[in-house]
Write an enzyme that holds these catalytic residues in place. Structure first.
Site, PDB file in Angstrom:
ATOM      1  N   ASN A  16      27.905   7.132  40.129  1.00  0.00           N
ATOM      2  CA  ASN A  16      27.043   5.937  40.196  1.00  0.00           C
ATOM      3  C   ASN A  16      27.557   4.775  39.354  1.00  0.00           C
ATOM      4  O   ASN A  16      27.025   3.690  39.424  1.00  0.00           O
ATOM      5  CB  ASN A  16      25.616   6.296  39.764  1.00  0.00           C
ATOM      6  CG  ASN A  16      25.548   6.816  38.345  1.00  0.00           C
ATOM      7  OD1 ASN A  16      26.503   7.427  37.855  1.00  0.00           O
ATOM      8  ND2 ASN A  16      24.456   6.576  37.674  1.00  0.00           N
ATOM      9  N   GLY A  37     -10.208  12.090  -5.222  1.00  0.00           N
ATOM     10  CA  GLY A  37     -11.313  11.739  -6.109  1.00  0.00           C
ATOM     11  C   GLY A  37     -12.344  12.861  -6.058  1.00  0.00           C
ATOM     12  O   GLY A  37     -12.601  13.430  -4.996  1.00  0.00           O
ATOM     13  N   THR A  43      -8.411   0.073  -3.569  1.00  0.00           N
ATOM     14  CA  THR A  43      -9.203   0.198  -2.333  1.00  0.00           C
ATOM     15  C   THR A  43     -10.435  -0.715  -2.341  1.00  0.00           C
ATOM     16  O   THR A  43     -10.851  -1.210  -1.295  1.00  0.00           O
ATOM     17  CB  THR A  43      -9.637   1.661  -2.099  1.00  0.00           C
ATOM     18  OG1 THR A  43     -10.192   2.172  -3.324  1.00  0.00           O
ATOM     19  CG2 THR A  43      -8.465   2.537  -1.692  1.00  0.00           C
ATOM     20  N   ARG A 102       4.213   7.424  -2.298  1.00  0.00           N
ATOM     21  CA  ARG A 102       4.482   8.859  -2.389  1.00  0.00           C
ATOM     22  C   ARG A 102       5.189   9.416  -1.147  1.00  0.00           C
ATOM     23  O   ARG A 102       5.692  10.527  -1.165  1.00  0.00           O
ATOM     24  CB  ARG A 102       3.160   9.608  -2.645  1.00  0.00           C
ATOM     25  CG  ARG A 102       2.591   9.344  -4.029  1.00  0.00           C
ATOM     26  CD  ARG A 102       1.131   9.762  -4.162  1.00  0.00           C
ATOM     27  NE  ARG A 102       0.212   8.769  -3.621  1.00  0.00           N
ATOM     28  CZ  ARG A 102      -1.109   8.867  -3.648  1.00  0.00           C
ATOM     29  NH1 ARG A 102      -1.681   9.934  -4.183  1.00  0.00           N
ATOM     30  NH2 ARG A 102      -1.879   7.916  -3.133  1.00  0.00           N
TER      31      ARG A 102
HETATM   32  C1  UD1 Z   1      -8.404   7.553  -2.037  1.00  0.00           C
HETATM   33  C2  UD1 Z   1      -9.701   7.588  -2.843  1.00  0.00           C
HETATM   34  C3  UD1 Z   1      -9.977   9.010  -3.277  1.00  0.00           C
HETATM   35  C4  UD1 Z   1     -10.031   9.908  -2.061  1.00  0.00           C
HETATM   36  C5  UD1 Z   1      -8.805   9.756  -1.176  1.00  0.00           C
HETATM   37  C6  UD1 Z   1      -9.033  10.437   0.166  1.00  0.00           C
HETATM   38  C7  UD1 Z   1      -9.953   5.450  -4.033  1.00  0.00           C
HETATM   39  C8  UD1 Z   1      -9.794   4.748  -5.336  1.00  0.00           C
HETATM   40  N1  UD1 Z   1      -9.576   6.732  -4.012  1.00  0.00           N
HETATM   41  O1  UD1 Z   1      -7.349   7.986  -2.870  1.00  0.00           O
HETATM   42  O2  UD1 Z   1     -11.199   9.094  -3.986  1.00  0.00           O
HETATM   43  O3  UD1 Z   1     -10.184  11.253  -2.453  1.00  0.00           O
HETATM   44  O4  UD1 Z   1      -8.532   8.376  -0.876  1.00  0.00           O
HETATM   45  O5  UD1 Z   1      -7.878  10.463   0.953  1.00  0.00           O
HETATM   46  O6  UD1 Z   1     -10.430   4.863  -3.086  1.00  0.00           O
HETATM   47  N2  UD1 Z   1      -5.235   0.767   0.357  1.00  0.00           N
HETATM   48  C9  UD1 Z   1      -5.296  -0.595   0.638  1.00  0.00           C
HETATM   49  N3  UD1 Z   1      -5.150  -1.471  -0.362  1.00  0.00           N
HETATM   50  C10 UD1 Z   1      -4.978  -1.100  -1.656  1.00  0.00           C
HETATM   51  C11 UD1 Z   1      -4.931   0.294  -1.951  1.00  0.00           C
HETATM   52  C12 UD1 Z   1      -5.069   1.182  -0.923  1.00  0.00           C
HETATM   53  O7  UD1 Z   1      -5.465  -0.970   1.803  1.00  0.00           O
HETATM   54  O8  UD1 Z   1      -4.872  -1.980  -2.511  1.00  0.00           O
HETATM   55  C13 UD1 Z   1      -5.405   1.736   1.477  1.00  0.00           C
HETATM   56  C14 UD1 Z   1      -4.209   2.642   1.689  1.00  0.00           C
HETATM   57  O9  UD1 Z   1      -3.319   2.058   2.647  1.00  0.00           O
HETATM   58  C15 UD1 Z   1      -4.846   3.919   2.220  1.00  0.00           C
HETATM   59  C16 UD1 Z   1      -6.219   3.910   1.597  1.00  0.00           C
HETATM   60  O10 UD1 Z   1      -6.467   2.599   1.148  1.00  0.00           O
HETATM   61  O11 UD1 Z   1      -5.016   3.896   3.622  1.00  0.00           O
HETATM   62  C17 UD1 Z   1      -6.325   4.876   0.439  1.00  0.00           C
HETATM   63  O12 UD1 Z   1      -5.312   4.589  -0.499  1.00  0.00           O
HETATM   64  P1  UD1 Z   1      -4.486   5.735  -1.177  1.00  0.00           P
HETATM   65  O13 UD1 Z   1      -3.530   5.096  -2.112  1.00  0.00           O
HETATM   66  O14 UD1 Z   1      -3.988   6.689  -0.180  1.00  0.00           O
HETATM   67  O15 UD1 Z   1      -5.657   6.391  -2.058  1.00  0.00           O
HETATM   68  P2  UD1 Z   1      -5.785   7.896  -2.495  1.00  0.00           P
HETATM   69  O16 UD1 Z   1      -5.026   8.079  -3.748  1.00  0.00           O
HETATM   70  O17 UD1 Z   1      -5.475   8.786  -1.370  1.00  0.00           O
HETATM   71 MG    MG Z   2      -4.616   8.568   0.497  1.00  0.00          MG
END
Ligand code: UD1
Ligand code: MG
Length: 464
Positions: free
Chosen positions: A385, A139, A78, A15
């Protein structure tokens, strides 16, 4: 009890629409993941584990030895990310903090309070939540009639009714380490995004009768997770606002906070005033009783006490106490002044030291030089210089006088107390106490001005 931490930093940050990996986008002057690392260092965990994937090499290079990096080859969510820390942590007894690399605003107080609450309740998991005016994208936290958390539902999986919930999951959690990894083994990817959600762990733990605590932060700004550039700007604004408040409370006057930008690691002494348009970056340190601005940018610069810097740009410079800089001065890396120095308007200083009491008042360039104390560098005087191939040094002794429009052709040395007459182009050393003049002698022809005019007129008529 031991504490561990896991930073989730493998996501690609789609994004953001960027070539730069999300974790490395700066906010408050450093990559967003840097703020999370700062926070975890303050928590004194036994082991910090970072999950890396997209841009792993660059991110790992930035993290260095501040965390053990584990590669998540495919980004399956995650929950899957946390599973990658299993081989390192799953057999440990203790408390594990899981935090997203894209939430740089979480404070040590909040995280510390969460860990305390988690232990007081003997909880399996504690979730940081926040009530947001606009919960879109986060979430949502589901609580039962008694107020206990029963689960988290992702935005994309929410029903109409759940979308209206304004309490969101901040993405920061404290777990009983063993219970975390046991529950993770049961997470599936049966959801809209076909991902292994870490947030499914709560439903699993709840079903097993475990206690889940929701810690709702009183400051929802802390929970901002940077997913796109709109949120990046929001996080930047909040971090700046937080920094400015901290500075004002510690005795710094900020005339117009809305136009002042100060990065997190900048330090400023009491009774210093920041005027509108001040942009202070990196490891800049400013003493007391200074006036900075208006419209001034300082990067990695050290400034003493009682210094005035107006409408100027300083990078990796050092400015001694009582010095005045600008308006419209440019001090580049290696520029260093003693005390009570004047670096005036349209003056550029680069890799050069100016001793105490020295004045470079207007329109000068001083580069690759050492200038002593109480030297006067006249208007338009410059160090030459560069010969097109290499840079050469200029030395000017204490108390020397360099007249206006002097060219000091480096390498060259001007002795203590020497006097270089205006308009001179100096190629040879000038000894201590000597006077040097190097310019064409003047010829004056009495009454000749009108004779000259007549000649010119005649010539131009002929040509037309
Ligand atoms: C996530 C949460 C959401 C919360 C929000 C807060 C989940 C499923 N959702 O959503 O409930 O409200 O954060 O900011 O956890 N990442 C990995 N590996 C992966 C996927 C993600 O390391 O396979 C890392 C990303 O780099 C990031 C973090 O996990 O630092 C969160 O991922 P992101 O895609 O930003 O999740 P959100 O949609 O923000
Ligand atoms: Mg996030």
């Amino acid at each position: 009890m031991q504490t561990f931490s896991i930073i989730l930093a493998a996501g690609m940050g789609k994004r953001m629409q960027s070539k730069l990996y999300k974790m490395l986008h700066p906010v408050g002057g450093k990559p967003m993941v840097g703020h999370v690392l700062d926070l975890l260092e303050q928590m004194n965990a036994t082991r910090n584990v970072a999950i890396v994937g997209h841009g792993a090499e660059d991110i790992q290079a930035y993290i260095g030895d501040r965390a053990e990096c584990v590669l998540q080859e495919e980004q399956l969510g995650t929950g899957h990310a946390v599973m990658q820390a299993g081989p390192l942590l799953e057999n440990e007894e203790g408390t594990t903090i899981v935090i997203c690399g894209d939430t740089p605003l979480i404070s040590q107080e909040t995280l510390g309070r969460m860990v305390e609450m988690h232990r007081e309740h003997g909880a399996a998991a504690t979730i940081m939540t926040a009530v947001m005016d606009d919960p879109h994208g986060y979430g949502r936290v589901i609580r039962d009639a008694d107020g206990f958390v029963t689960g988290i539902v992702e935005q994309k999986d929410c029903s109409e009714e759940q979308r209206r919930i304004r309490e969101i999951n901040a993405g920061t959690y404290v777990f009983d380490n063993r219970k975390l990894f046991e529950a993770l083994a049961k997470v599936t990817n049966h959801n809209v995004q076909n991902e292994y959600y870490l947030t499914d762990v709560f439903g699993i733990l709840k079903a097993e009768g475990e206690t889940i605590v929701g810690y709702c932060t009183p400051d929802p700004d802390e929970a901002v997770g940077i997913n796109d550039r709109v949120l990046l700007a929001e996080a930047e604004r909040l971090m700046n606002q937080r920094k400015l408040l901290e500075l004002m409370r510690s005795g710094v006057t900020i005339q117009d906070p809305s136009s002042t930008y100060v990065e997190k690691d900048v330090q400023i002494g009491a009774d210093t005033t920041l005027l509108p348009g001040s942009v202070l970056k990196g490891a800049t340190v400013i003493g007391s009783d200074c006036v900075i601005g208006p419209y001034t940018e300082l990067t990695d610069t050290r400034i003493g006490d009682r210094v005035v810097v107006r409408q100027s740009v300083l990078e990796e410079a050092v400015v001694g106490s009582g010095t005045s800089v600008g308006p419209f001065a440019y001090m580049r890396p290696g520029a260093e002044t003693g005390e009570n120095v004047k670096v005036g308007d349209f003056v550029e200083i680069k890799n050069a030291k100016l001793g105490d009491g020295t004045k470079v008042s207007h329109l000068s360039y001083v580069g690759d030089a050492v200038v002593g104390k109480d030297v006067n560098v006249g208007c338009g005087a410059i160090t030459v210089n560069y010969d097109g191939f290499v840079k050469h040094r200029t030395e000017v002794g204490n108390g020397a006088f360099i007249g206006s429009n002097v060219n000091l052709i480096a390498p060259v040395k001007i002795g203590d107390g020497a006097y270089v007459v205006a308009g001179s182009t100096i190629t040879d050393p000038v000894g201590e106490g000597d006077m040097a003049i190097a310019r064409e002698r003047q010829t004056t022809k009495p009454g000749y001005a009108n004779v000259l005019r007549a000649k010119i007129q005649k010539r131009s008529k002929k040509e037309n």
